[in-house]
Design a protein around this motif. Structure first.
Motif, PDB file in Angstrom:
ATOM      1  N   VAL A   1       0.818  -1.219   0.000  1.00 28.76           N
ATOM      2  CA  VAL A   1       0.000   0.000   0.000  1.00 28.76           C
ATOM      3  C   VAL A   1       0.850   1.267   0.000  1.00 28.76           C
ATOM      4  O   VAL A   1       0.366   2.338  -0.411  1.00 28.76           O
ATOM      5  CB  VAL A   1      -0.958  -0.022   1.203  1.00 28.76           C
TER       6      VAL A   1
ATOM      7  N   ASN B   1      -0.892   9.851  -6.968  1.00 30.96           N
ATOM      8  CA  ASN B   1       0.079   8.764  -6.791  1.00 30.96           C
ATOM      9  C   ASN B   1       1.498   9.233  -7.100  1.00 30.96           C
ATOM     10  O   ASN B   1       2.268   8.528  -7.752  1.00 30.96           O
ATOM     11  CB  ASN B   1      -0.296   7.565  -7.662  1.00 30.96           C
TER      12      ASN B   1
ATOM     13  N   VAL C   1      -2.037   8.879   1.306  1.00 35.19           N
ATOM     14  CA  VAL C   1      -3.179   7.983   1.215  1.00 35.19           C
ATOM     15  C   VAL C   1      -3.692   7.716   2.634  1.00 35.19           C
ATOM     16  O   VAL C   1      -2.918   7.688   3.586  1.00 35.19           O
ATOM     17  CB  VAL C   1      -2.785   6.659   0.518  1.00 35.19           C
TER      18      VAL C   1
ATOM     19  N   ASN D   1       1.006   1.797  -6.883  1.00 33.32           N
ATOM     20  CA  ASN D   1      -0.164   0.950  -6.637  1.00 33.32           C
ATOM     21  C   ASN D   1      -1.444   1.741  -6.412  1.00 33.32           C
ATOM     22  O   ASN D   1      -2.468   1.176  -6.018  1.00 33.32           O
ATOM     23  CB  ASN D   1       0.100   0.036  -5.429  1.00 33.32           C
ATOM     24  N   HIS D   2      -1.409   3.054  -6.682  1.00 35.81           N
ATOM     25  CA  HIS D   2      -2.563   3.923  -6.497  1.00 35.81           C
ATOM     26  C   HIS D   2      -2.882   4.658  -7.795  1.00 35.81           C
ATOM     27  O   HIS D   2      -1.994   4.904  -8.609  1.00 35.81           O
ATOM     28  CB  HIS D   2      -2.294   4.922  -5.363  1.00 35.81           C
TER      29      HIS D   2
ATOM     30  N   LEU E   1       3.146   8.407   0.289  1.00 37.02           N
ATOM     31  CA  LEU E   1       3.433   7.371  -0.696  1.00 37.02           C
ATOM     32  C   LEU E   1       4.895   7.463  -1.153  1.00 37.02           C
ATOM     33  O   LEU E   1       5.455   8.552  -1.280  1.00 37.02           O
ATOM     34  CB  LEU E   1       2.503   7.505  -1.903  1.00 37.02           C
TER      35      LEU E   1
END
Length: 236
Positions: free
Chosen positions: A60, A71, A78, A65-66, A94
């Motif tokens: 995560v 991102n 996040v 991965n976003h 992130l």
């Protein structure tokens, strides 16, 4: 060694991806503290433990991965819920992909004298939660047992009373590990010369020092009486 005094050394995330020149999340001058840490490893700590960030590819904390546009590594944040209680959340920065299981970036740097390390703890393996601390994910209501490393129990099994924390990075994983060590009941120190910060400014290093002191962590130096006590202890 005095049965009432059993110090441990925790070497936090001294890995390729956190070190120059090629680390995906390199901490400036991070590699330079290797000789200091190796000197500390020669002291008679009852436990000498190295930790590793050890993420699955779908972790995560990875910006990739976003979805766009939120991102951007270093810039985007996040909100992460406790997997076992959606009402408890954590806002987390992130990062670029780093310390992925089985990749060179996840390896401890070769300069570290691993022959003197008693145990390596792998953390951050639960893809659902960010985990700076070498003890637990940040959630407490309830604790995410699936993410726990068992470090606290390992220290207790060895009778550890005092924990000295070094490694990378001062303002993230060293900070969180030291604060959790206090919460677990250990007298806890961060060795100033044996860590580096992602942000060495007053907003990073300076703020972290205040947070550590507020949590009951002592900031000590190599010449201080705290390490002097370790040096004087009978070898084990």
């Amino acid at each position: 060694m005095n049965n009432e005094y059993k110090p441990a050394l925790l070497i936090v995330d001294f890995q390729e991806d956190f070190c120059p020149p090629n680390g995906a999340l390199a901490v400036a001058e991070g590699r330079s503290i290797a000789p200091i840490i190796n000197d500390l490893l020669r002291l008679p700590f009852v436990q000498k433990i190295a930790t590793k960030d050890f993420h699955p590819p779908d972790h995560v904390s990875f910006a990739s991965n976003h979805p766009e546009p939120h991102n951007k590594p270093f810039k985007s944040f996040v909100t992460i819920p406790n997997p076992n209680n959606i009402d408890e959340t954590q806002i987390s920065r992130l990062w670029p992909v780093h310390c992925v299981q089985g990749t060179p970036g996840a390896e401890l740097i070769p300069e570290l004298d691993i022959s003197r390390v008693h145990m390596v703890i792998e953390k951050g393996q639960d893809a659902r939660v960010e985990m700076y601390s070498a003890f637990e994910a940040p959630f407490r209501n309830p604790v995410v047992k699936e993410a726990s490393t068992g470090l606290a129990q390992s220290l207790r099994n060895a009778g550890v009373t005092d924990v000295f924390v070094v490694g990378l990075a001062m303002d993230y994983c060293v900070r969180s590990t030291a604060i959790d060590a206090v919460a677990e009941g250990f007298k806890t120190y961060v060795i100033i010369e044996a860590t580096k910060a992602v942000d060495p400014s007053e907003e990073g290093w300076g703020k972290t020092v205040k947070e550590l002191e507020s949590a009951g962590v002592s900031l000590v130096d190599l010449a201080g009486e705290e390490l002097g006590k370790v040096r004087l202890a009978e070898d084990v």
